[in-house]
Design a protein around this motif. Structure first.
Motif, PDB file in Angstrom:
ATOM      1  N   LEU A  24      55.002  93.944  63.446  1.00 46.56           N
ATOM      2  CA  LEU A  24      55.296  95.370  63.433  1.00 46.56           C
ATOM      3  C   LEU A  24      56.794  95.599  63.327  1.00 46.56           C
ATOM      4  O   LEU A  24      57.257  96.458  62.560  1.00 46.56           O
ATOM      5  CB  LEU A  24      54.742  96.028  64.698  1.00 46.56           C
ATOM      6  N   GLY A  25      57.568  94.835  64.095  1.00 49.43           N
ATOM      7  CA  GLY A  25      59.025  94.977  64.050  1.00 49.43           C
ATOM      8  C   GLY A  25      59.586  94.711  62.671  1.00 49.43           C
ATOM      9  O   GLY A  25      60.460  95.438  62.185  1.00 49.43           O
ATOM     10  N   MET A  26      59.063  93.678  62.001  1.00 47.73           N
ATOM     11  CA  MET A  26      59.542  93.356  60.661  1.00 47.73           C
ATOM     12  C   MET A  26      59.137  94.437  59.661  1.00 47.73           C
ATOM     13  O   MET A  26      59.891  94.760  58.739  1.00 47.73           O
ATOM     14  CB  MET A  26      59.010  91.994  60.229  1.00 47.73           C
ATOM     15  N   SER A  27      57.943  95.017  59.848  1.00 47.74           N
ATOM     16  CA  SER A  27      57.500  96.099  58.956  1.00 47.74           C
ATOM     17  C   SER A  27      58.383  97.330  59.123  1.00 47.74           C
ATOM     18  O   SER A  27      58.793  97.958  58.134  1.00 47.74           O
ATOM     19  CB  SER A  27      56.042  96.458  59.251  1.00 47.74           C
ATOM     20  N   LEU A  28      58.682  97.687  60.374  1.00 50.94           N
ATOM     21  CA  LEU A  28      59.561  98.832  60.634  1.00 50.94           C
ATOM     22  C   LEU A  28      60.963  98.560  60.097  1.00 50.94           C
ATOM     23  O   LEU A  28      61.617  99.454  59.545  1.00 50.94           O
ATOM     24  CB  LEU A  28      59.612  99.120  62.133  1.00 50.94           C
ATOM     25  N   ALA A  29      61.416  97.318  60.252  1.00 46.16           N
ATOM     26  CA  ALA A  29      62.740  96.959  59.748  1.00 46.16           C
ATOM     27  C   ALA A  29      62.796  97.071  58.230  1.00 46.16           C
ATOM     28  O   ALA A  29      63.809  97.506  57.659  1.00 46.16           O
ATOM     29  CB  ALA A  29      63.103  95.540  60.194  1.00 46.16           C
ATOM     30  N   PHE A  30      61.704  96.686  57.553  1.00 49.07           N
ATOM     31  CA  PHE A  30      61.681  96.801  56.092  1.00 49.07           C
ATOM     32  C   PHE A  30      61.757  98.271  55.672  1.00 49.07           C
ATOM     33  O   PHE A  30      62.471  98.621  54.729  1.00 49.07           O
ATOM     34  CB  PHE A  30      60.416  96.165  55.530  1.00 49.07           C
ATOM     35  N   GLY A  31      61.018  99.149  56.381  1.00 48.52           N
ATOM     36  CA  GLY A  31      61.101 100.579  56.083  1.00 48.52           C
ATOM     37  C   GLY A  31      62.498 101.111  56.301  1.00 48.52           C
ATOM     38  O   GLY A  31      63.022 101.896  55.502  1.00 48.52           O
ATOM     39  N   ALA A 255      60.598  94.054  68.401  1.00 50.67           N
ATOM     40  CA  ALA A 255      60.780  92.611  68.234  1.00 50.67           C
ATOM     41  C   ALA A 255      62.244  92.234  68.428  1.00 50.67           C
ATOM     42  O   ALA A 255      63.128  93.072  68.248  1.00 50.67           O
ATOM     43  CB  ALA A 255      60.299  92.188  66.849  1.00 50.67           C
ATOM     44  N   PRO A 256      62.512  90.967  68.779  1.00 46.67           N
ATOM     45  CA  PRO A 256      63.886  90.529  69.002  1.00 46.67           C
ATOM     46  C   PRO A 256      64.759  90.688  67.759  1.00 46.67           C
ATOM     47  O   PRO A 256      64.302  90.431  66.640  1.00 46.67           O
ATOM     48  CB  PRO A 256      63.720  89.041  69.363  1.00 46.67           C
ATOM     49  N   PRO A 257      66.023  91.094  67.929  1.00 39.88           N
ATOM     50  CA  PRO A 257      66.933  91.225  66.779  1.00 39.88           C
ATOM     51  C   PRO A 257      67.025  89.955  65.944  1.00 39.88           C
ATOM     52  O   PRO A 257      67.115  90.020  64.724  1.00 39.88           O
ATOM     53  CB  PRO A 257      68.279  91.556  67.446  1.00 39.88           C
ATOM     54  N   ALA A 258      67.003  88.806  66.588  1.00 42.12           N
ATOM     55  CA  ALA A 258      67.128  87.550  65.849  1.00 42.12           C
ATOM     56  C   ALA A 258      65.977  87.332  64.877  1.00 42.12           C
ATOM     57  O   ALA A 258      66.123  86.627  63.885  1.00 42.12           O
ATOM     58  CB  ALA A 258      67.203  86.376  66.825  1.00 42.12           C
ATOM     59  N   LYS A 259      64.816  87.939  65.162  1.00 42.67           N
ATOM     60  CA  LYS A 259      63.648  87.723  64.312  1.00 42.67           C
ATOM     61  C   LYS A 259      63.502  88.766  63.214  1.00 42.67           C
ATOM     62  O   LYS A 259      62.823  88.531  62.220  1.00 42.67           O
ATOM     63  CB  LYS A 259      62.386  87.689  65.176  1.00 42.67           C
ATOM     64  N   ILE A 260      64.131  89.927  63.375  1.00 41.61           N
ATOM     65  CA  ILE A 260      63.998  90.954  62.333  1.00 41.61           C
ATOM     66  C   ILE A 260      65.279  91.156  61.538  1.00 41.61           C
ATOM     67  O   ILE A 260      65.263  91.797  60.491  1.00 41.61           O
ATOM     68  CB  ILE A 260      63.569  92.314  62.930  1.00 41.61           C
ATOM     69  N   GLY A 261      66.399  90.600  62.020  1.00 44.77           N
ATOM     70  CA  GLY A 261      67.667  90.781  61.313  1.00 44.77           C
ATOM     71  C   GLY A 261      67.613  90.293  59.884  1.00 44.77           C
ATOM     72  O   GLY A 261      68.222  90.872  58.985  1.00 44.77           O
ATOM     73  N   ILE A 262      66.850  89.219  59.648  1.00 46.58           N
ATOM     74  CA  ILE A 262      66.726  88.644  58.309  1.00 46.58           C
ATOM     75  C   ILE A 262      66.190  89.658  57.312  1.00 46.58           C
ATOM     76  O   ILE A 262      66.539  89.623  56.125  1.00 46.58           O
ATOM     77  CB  ILE A 262      65.812  87.396  58.370  1.00 46.58           C
ATOM     78  N   VAL A 263      65.365  90.599  57.763  1.00 47.92           N
ATOM     79  CA  VAL A 263      64.744  91.569  56.864  1.00 47.92           C
ATOM     80  C   VAL A 263      65.801  92.426  56.171  1.00 47.92           C
ATOM     81  O   VAL A 263      65.626  92.828  55.010  1.00 47.92           O
ATOM     82  CB  VAL A 263      63.755  92.468  57.631  1.00 47.92           C
ATOM     83  N   VAL A 266      67.338  92.318  52.488  1.00 49.20           N
ATOM     84  CA  VAL A 266      66.708  92.904  51.310  1.00 49.20           C
ATOM     85  C   VAL A 266      67.338  94.245  50.951  1.00 49.20           C
ATOM     86  O   VAL A 266      67.166  94.746  49.830  1.00 49.20           O
ATOM     87  CB  VAL A 266      65.183  93.078  51.553  1.00 49.20           C
ATOM     88  N   GLU A 267      68.101  94.825  51.887  1.00 42.30           N
ATOM     89  CA  GLU A 267      68.647  96.171  51.662  1.00 42.30           C
ATOM     90  C   GLU A 267      69.532  96.278  50.419  1.00 42.30           C
ATOM     91  O   GLU A 267      69.306  97.171  49.584  1.00 42.30           O
ATOM     92  CB  GLU A 267      69.411  96.628  52.905  1.00 42.30           C
ATOM     93  N   PRO A 268      70.557  95.426  50.235  1.00 43.10           N
ATOM     94  CA  PRO A 268      71.386  95.569  49.031  1.00 43.10           C
ATOM     95  C   PRO A 268      70.626  95.293  47.745  1.00 43.10           C
ATOM     96  O   PRO A 268      70.956  95.847  46.695  1.00 43.10           O
ATOM     97  CB  PRO A 268      72.519  94.562  49.250  1.00 43.10           C
ATOM     98  N   VAL A 269      69.610  94.429  47.825  1.00 42.62           N
ATOM     99  CA  VAL A 269      68.793  94.160  46.633  1.00 42.62           C
ATOM    100  C   VAL A 269      68.011  95.413  46.255  1.00 42.62           C
ATOM    101  O   VAL A 269      67.957  95.824  45.084  1.00 42.62           O
ATOM    102  CB  VAL A 269      67.843  92.976  46.889  1.00 42.62           C
ATOM    103  N   LEU A 270      67.391  96.049  47.265  1.00 36.05           N
ATOM    104  CA  LEU A 270      66.677  97.303  47.021  1.00 36.05           C
ATOM    105  C   LEU A 270      67.633  98.385  46.532  1.00 36.05           C
ATOM    106  O   LEU A 270      67.288  99.193  45.668  1.00 36.05           O
ATOM    107  CB  LEU A 270      65.981  97.764  48.303  1.00 36.05           C
ATOM    108  N   SER A 271      68.827  98.392  47.099  1.00 34.44           N
ATOM    109  CA  SER A 271      69.820  99.393  46.693  1.00 34.44           C
ATOM    110  C   SER A 271      70.179  99.251  45.220  1.00 34.44           C
ATOM    111  O   SER A 271      70.324 100.252  44.496  1.00 34.44           O
ATOM    112  CB  SER A 271      71.081  99.248  47.562  1.00 34.44           C
ATOM    113  N   ALA A 272      70.302  98.016  44.766  1.00 35.22           N
ATOM    114  CA  ALA A 272      70.605  97.779  43.345  1.00 35.22           C
ATOM    115  C   ALA A 272      69.466  98.266  42.458  1.00 35.22           C
ATOM    116  O   ALA A 272      69.699  98.849  41.389  1.00 35.22           O
ATOM    117  CB  ALA A 272      70.873  96.294  43.114  1.00 35.22           C
ATOM    118  N   LEU A 273      68.227  98.045  42.894  1.00 34.69           N
ATOM    119  CA  LEU A 273      67.075  98.504  42.123  1.00 34.69           C
ATOM    120  C   LEU A 273      67.020 100.027  42.065  1.00 34.69           C
ATOM    121  O   LEU A 273      66.753 100.623  41.016  1.00 34.69           O
ATOM    122  CB  LEU A 273      65.788  97.956  42.735  1.00 34.69           C
ATOM    123  N   ILE A 274      67.284 100.669  43.218  1.00 33.67           N
ATOM    124  CA  ILE A 274      67.269 102.136  43.259  1.00 33.67           C
ATOM    125  C   ILE A 274      68.394 102.707  42.397  1.00 33.67           C
ATOM    126  O   ILE A 274      68.213 103.702  41.690  1.00 33.67           O
ATOM    127  CB  ILE A 274      67.389 102.634  44.716  1.00 33.67           C
TER     128      ILE A 274
END
Length: 317
Positions: A24-31, A255-263, A266-274
């Motif tokens: 759930l934490g990783m899903s929220l982080a992706f959003g 979820a712990p920051p160490a486990k979702i920080g990796i998500v 993807v932000e700059p990659v998505l930003s380039a696509l947008i």
């Protein structure tokens, strides 16, 4: 910003509390990353229509603060954070202002690609500091996937710089440090049972105050949009930023920051696509290659979490 991480931080994991859902934490982080990614192209679009990026950072934070404060008052909730949490709220707000001023300010001195690479060292910083700050145990595989994701990001951005300016490097580093502080302070606040909206009011009050003082000190003239499209961009950025910020707080509460920080790689990659869709910016082959590497790292992270879930919480990395 985490249930399990925060519980492990101050006192070891309490078996009476439910363990958080990393998925759930990783899903929220992706959003959250998706919404943050949309902010950058919109900010560039705003600058093309007479809305300075630094002002946009201040306005979006002020609008988020106003809306959440109104909601809190309508619910009869207290706007002032409890006495025992004010230091953490200050750190969270100060970190938010450092991200806005540092990241947006850095591109005035160094290429955007280089600024992004320096800024996105924060997931690595979170992972490396987690054992010290919150007691999260790290595995070699998690460190490896963080390095892989950062490598993909560097390839995707491809800075192509020729000169370095110490002010730009310092500002980008300040933004990275501020984002790291946001994750850990937000996690501890969530662990104390503080409501997401209550955290937002306190932190954004600090953030807006700091940005306002800094912009006044550097004699930055304030400007409101003069074109209808600029007002629309401002409103869009405010709504999207609010969603990104609130999802970010919910993610680190799950979820712990160490486990979702990796998500967030993807932000700059998505930003380039947008940006390619919104601003007709063309993507280079290196951006596609780097993006695939980042996505591969995220898939790897998800597989690690599924395997850890099957092995049981006591074996989680």
């Amino acid at each position: 910003m985490t249930s399990e991480a925060a519980a492990t931080r101050s006192a070891r994991h309490d078996s009476s509390q439910p363990s958080p859902s990393v998925a759930l934490g990783m899903s929220l982080a992706f959003g959250s990353a998706l919404f943050y990614a949309a902010n950058t192209p919109l900010a560039k679009l705003g600058s093309l229509h007479g809305l300075p990026a630094q002002h946009l950072g201040l306005y979006r934070a002020a609008m988020l603060l106003a809306v959440v404060a109104i909601i809190m008052r309508m619910r009869g909730r207290m706007l002032v954070p409890p006495a025992g949490t004010r230091k953490l709220v200050f750190v969270l707000g100060a970190g938010s202002s450092c991200v806005a001023l540092g990241y947006l300010g850095a591109v005035n001195f160094i290429p955007v690609g280089l600024a992004a690479i320096i800024f996105y060292t924060y997931p690595l910083a979170i992972m490396l500091l987690a054992p010290v700050i919150d007691g999260t145990r790290l595995s070699a595989s998690r460190i490896g996937l963080a390095v892989l994701a950062f490598t993909g990001l560097a390839i995707a951005i491809g800075p192509g710089f020729t000169t370095l300016h110490w002010q730009g490097l310092a500002l980008a580093g300040l933004a990275s440090a501020g984002c790291t502080a946001m994750f850990f302070s937000g996690a501890r606040l969530a662990a104390r049972g503080l409501d997401t909206l209550a955290i937002t009011v306190g932190a954004q009050t600090v953030s807006v105050s700091i940005m306002l003082v800094v912009l006044l000190l550097i004699s930055e003239p304030f400007a409101l949009p003069t074109q209808p499209i600029a007002w629309g961009i401002l409103a869009g950025v405010a709504v999207i930023y609010s969603g990104a910020y609130l999802l970010n707080l919910r993610a680190v509460a799950a979820a712990p920051p160490a486990k979702i920080g990796i998500v967030y790689y993807v932000e700059p990659v998505l930003s380039a696509l947008i940006a390619a869709l919104l601003l007709a910016e063309r993507l280079a082959v290196s951006q596609y290659v780097g993006g695939i590497i980042v996505i591969a790292a995220l898939v790897w992270a998800g597989l690690l979490e599924r395997r850890a879930a099957r092995m049981g919480p006591e074996r989680r990395a």
